[in-house]
Design a protein around this motif. Structure first.
Motif, short mmCIF file in Angstrom:
data_model
loop_
_atom_site.label_atom_id
_atom_site.label_comp_id
_atom_site.label_asym_id
_atom_site.label_seq_id
_atom_site.Cartn_x
_atom_site.Cartn_y
_atom_site.Cartn_z
N ASP A 48 54.07 32.01 20.32
CA ASP A 48 54.67 30.84 19.66
C ASP A 48 53.59 29.99 19.02
O ASP A 48 53.76 29.49 17.91
CB ASP A 48 55.44 29.99 20.68
N LEU A 49 52.50 29.82 19.76
CA LEU A 49 51.41 28.97 19.28
C LEU A 49 50.85 29.49 17.95
O LEU A 49 50.68 28.71 17.00
CB LEU A 49 50.31 28.90 20.34
N THR A 50 50.61 30.80 17.87
CA THR A 50 50.06 31.33 16.62
C THR A 50 51.06 31.15 15.48
O THR A 50 50.68 30.79 14.37
CB THR A 50 49.69 32.83 16.74
N ASP A 51 52.38 31.35 15.78
CA ASP A 51 53.41 31.12 14.76
C ASP A 51 53.35 29.70 14.23
O ASP A 51 53.30 29.47 13.02
CB ASP A 51 54.80 31.34 15.38
N VAL A 52 53.38 28.75 15.15
CA VAL A 52 53.43 27.35 14.75
C VAL A 52 52.15 26.94 14.02
O VAL A 52 52.19 26.19 13.04
CB VAL A 52 53.67 26.43 15.98
N GLN A 58 50.26 26.42 6.54
CA GLN A 58 51.01 26.53 5.29
C GLN A 58 51.47 25.15 4.81
O GLN A 58 51.34 24.81 3.64
CB GLN A 58 52.26 27.40 5.50
N THR A 59 52.00 24.36 5.76
CA THR A 59 52.52 23.05 5.40
C THR A 59 51.39 22.12 4.91
O THR A 59 51.59 21.36 3.97
CB THR A 59 53.26 22.41 6.59
N THR A 60 50.23 22.22 5.57
CA THR A 60 49.09 21.40 5.14
C THR A 60 48.74 21.72 3.68
O THR A 60 48.52 20.83 2.87
CB THR A 60 47.86 21.69 6.03
N ARG A 61 48.74 23.05 3.39
CA ARG A 61 48.44 23.45 2.01
C ARG A 61 49.48 22.88 1.04
O ARG A 61 49.16 22.37 -0.03
CB ARG A 61 48.43 24.99 1.92
N GLU A 62 50.76 22.95 1.43
CA GLU A 62 51.86 22.48 0.59
C GLU A 62 51.73 20.97 0.36
O GLU A 62 51.91 20.48 -0.77
CB GLU A 62 53.20 22.85 1.26
N VAL A 63 51.43 20.22 1.41
CA VAL A 63 51.29 18.76 1.30
C VAL A 63 50.18 18.44 0.30
O VAL A 63 50.36 17.59 -0.59
CB VAL A 63 50.99 18.13 2.68
N ASN A 64 49.04 19.15 0.42
CA ASN A 64 47.93 18.90 -0.50
C ASN A 64 48.32 19.21 -1.94
O ASN A 64 48.00 18.46 -2.86
CB ASN A 64 46.71 19.73 -0.11
N ARG A 65 49.05 20.34 -2.08
CA ARG A 65 49.45 20.73 -3.44
C ARG A 65 50.36 19.65 -4.05
O ARG A 65 50.19 19.25 -5.19
CB ARG A 65 50.20 22.07 -3.38
N LEU A 66 51.33 19.15 -3.26
CA LEU A 66 52.26 18.14 -3.76
C LEU A 66 51.53 16.84 -4.11
O LEU A 66 51.82 16.23 -5.14
CB LEU A 66 53.34 17.87 -2.71
N LYS A 67 50.56 16.48 -3.26
CA LYS A 67 49.81 15.24 -3.52
C LYS A 67 49.08 15.33 -4.86
O LYS A 67 49.10 14.40 -5.67
CB LYS A 67 48.80 14.97 -2.40
N ASP A 107 55.56 16.32 4.74
CA ASP A 107 54.75 15.48 5.63
C ASP A 107 55.37 15.38 7.01
O ASP A 107 54.67 15.51 8.03
CB ASP A 107 54.61 14.08 5.02
N SER A 108 56.67 15.17 7.04
CA SER A 108 57.31 15.02 8.36
C SER A 108 57.34 16.38 9.08
O SER A 108 57.20 16.44 10.30
CB SER A 108 58.71 14.41 8.23
N ALA A 109 57.47 17.48 8.31
CA ALA A 109 57.42 18.81 8.92
C ALA A 109 56.04 19.03 9.55
O ALA A 109 55.93 19.55 10.68
CB ALA A 109 57.70 19.88 7.88
N LEU A 110 55.01 18.60 8.82
CA LEU A 110 53.65 18.76 9.31
C LEU A 110 53.44 18.01 10.62
O LEU A 110 52.84 18.54 11.57
CB LEU A 110 52.64 18.28 8.25
N THR A 111 53.97 16.78 10.69
CA THR A 111 53.85 15.99 11.92
C THR A 111 54.52 16.72 13.07
O THR A 111 53.97 16.81 14.18
CB THR A 111 54.50 14.60 11.74
N THR A 112 55.71 17.29 12.79
CA THR A 112 56.44 18.01 13.84
C THR A 112 55.63 19.22 14.32
O THR A 112 55.45 19.43 15.53
CB THR A 112 57.79 18.52 13.30
N TYR A 113 55.11 20.01 13.37
CA TYR A 113 54.33 21.20 13.74
C TYR A 113 53.09 20.84 14.56
O TYR A 113 52.76 21.49 15.55
CB TYR A 113 53.90 21.99 12.49
N SER A 114 52.40 19.76 14.11
CA SER A 114 51.19 19.35 14.82
C SER A 114 51.50 18.98 16.27
O SER A 114 50.77 19.33 17.20
CB SER A 114 50.50 18.18 14.12
N GLY A 115 52.60 18.25 16.45
CA GLY A 115 53.02 17.88 17.81
C GLY A 115 53.30 19.13 18.64
O GLY A 115 52.90 19.23 19.81
#
Lengths: 227, 135
Positions: A48-52, A58-67, A107-115
């Motif tokens: 699970d850990l490797t999946d998350v 991926q989400t970090t990359r997406e956030v940067n791209r959107l910014k 951004d909110s997805a990223l926060t969830t994943y990090s948690g």
């Protein structure tokens, strides 16, 4: 109750008889099952850990791209305004608005994943520690049993071979006597060597003609010739 | 290393630091290897292997050899000499007082040989230190 307490209780409760089980076989099996289950949990948690963590990247990359895209479009909008093209600027602003919506979602997805990652890492740590603890306790039980079984095997072996386990004092006396014998032999050997050394010295002296010299055939002949 | 491996290595070992060894596998619920060290034939060392450690044990004396009114003093002395005694410790299995050394399961054969010799020597030291308490 800690496993060491269980072992002590078993000893006090009469299981001190050699060969008697400390924790019944069923108890040991349950223990082993628990270790097995914990290992399975650990495997799943790591998976699970490797999946998350992959999703987090991926989400970090997406956030940067959107910014980047937002700031890029802000530049375009400013250029359109400078050229006096109000309607194009508005169209670009709408695009920025939609990018902003995406960005806040990611951004909110990223926060969830990090948690999630934090919690899973904690779970993995705890499970690993628990497995180690189970294994240590199981090893205590198994060692106790193994030692008792070994003692039983040794006692049986002695009983079967008709030889008797010597008393400690008797064993000690025998070993000390052997050591004494060895020392005596060593001393005798030393004396013998000393005597040999003396003898060879005598021989050397004789050869050099010092001390008491024996008549040899040659010396007798020499003496006769002088007459 | 399992008991058989150790048995084979001991049989191949002619002598080590002037000691020679005689080894014998004892059948039973748990495999036990009996090692007899030359000059210490009366006090064999027994080796058994668990998942985590290699245990070397020598049996010193039984409860019925202990002078009963000196039992407490004897145990106190045993506790006191436990640390000064190199590599070995005292324990009790059933009614038998023992001396033992525990090695990591992945120890080398040389470590085992060294342990066995030390244990035999310490056994004699221990018994001669405790003769006042024994019948």
């Amino acid at each position: 109750m800690s496993i060491l307490n269980k072992i002590l209780t078993a000893f006090r409760g009469g299981a001190r008889e050699v060969g008697e089980a400390i924790v019944d076989a069923n108890g040991t099996r349950i223990f082993e099952q628990e270790i097995h289950d914990s290992r399975e949990h650990l495997k799943k948690a790591k998976h699970d850990l490797t999946d998350v963590m992959a999703k987090q990247m991926q989400t970090t990359r997406e956030v940067n791209r959107l910014k980047e895209s937002v700031s890029e479009h802000e530049g375009y909008a400013t250029q359109a305004l400078n050229k006096g093209d109000e309607s194009l600027a508005l169209e670009i602003a709408e695009k920025i608005a939609s990018l902003d919506v995406d960005l806040s979602q990611q951004d909110s997805a990223l926060t969830t994943y990090s948690g999630h990652v934090e919690r899973l890492k904690e779970l993995v740590r705890k499970t690993e520690r628990q497995i180690k603890d189970y294994e240590r306790q199981l090893s205590m039980v198994k060692t106790t049993e193994s030692v008792q079984k070994a003692t039983a095997a040794i006692t049986d072996n002695f009983a079967g071979s008709n030889s008797k386990l010597l008393g400690a004092k008797e064993s000690l006396e025998r070993i000390q006597k052997k050591q004494q014998d060895f020392d005596d032999r060593l001393k005798a050997a030393e004396q013998l060597q000393d005597e040999t050394v003396d003898k060879s010295l005598e021989e050397k002296m004789q050869a050099a003609g010092i001390g008491e010299t024996k008549d040899t055939a040659a010396s007798i002949l020499e003496r006769l010739k002088k007459k | 290393m399992n008991t058989q491996d150790i048995a084979i290595r001991f049989s191949e070992l002619n002598s080590y630091q002037g000691f020679s060894f005689d080894c014998q596998l004892i059948p039973g619920d748990t495999e036990v290897l009996q090692i007899v060290v030359s000059d210490y034939e009366e006090i064999p060392v027994y080796i058994s292997i668990t998942e985590t450690q290699i245990l070397c044990i020598s049996y010193l004396w039984s409860e019925d050899e202990v002078v009963q009114d000196k039992r407490g003093a004897m145990m106190e002395l045993m506790l006191e000499i436990n640390i000064p005694m190199p590599l070995s410790s005292f324990s009790k299995i059933g009614d038998k007082y023992v001396i033992f050394g525990a090695l990591m399961a992945n120890s080398s054969f040389e470590d085992v040989v060294h342990e066995v010799i030390t244990l035999a020597e310490n056994s004699v030291e221990a018994i001669s230190a405790m003769t006042d308490y024994l019948k």
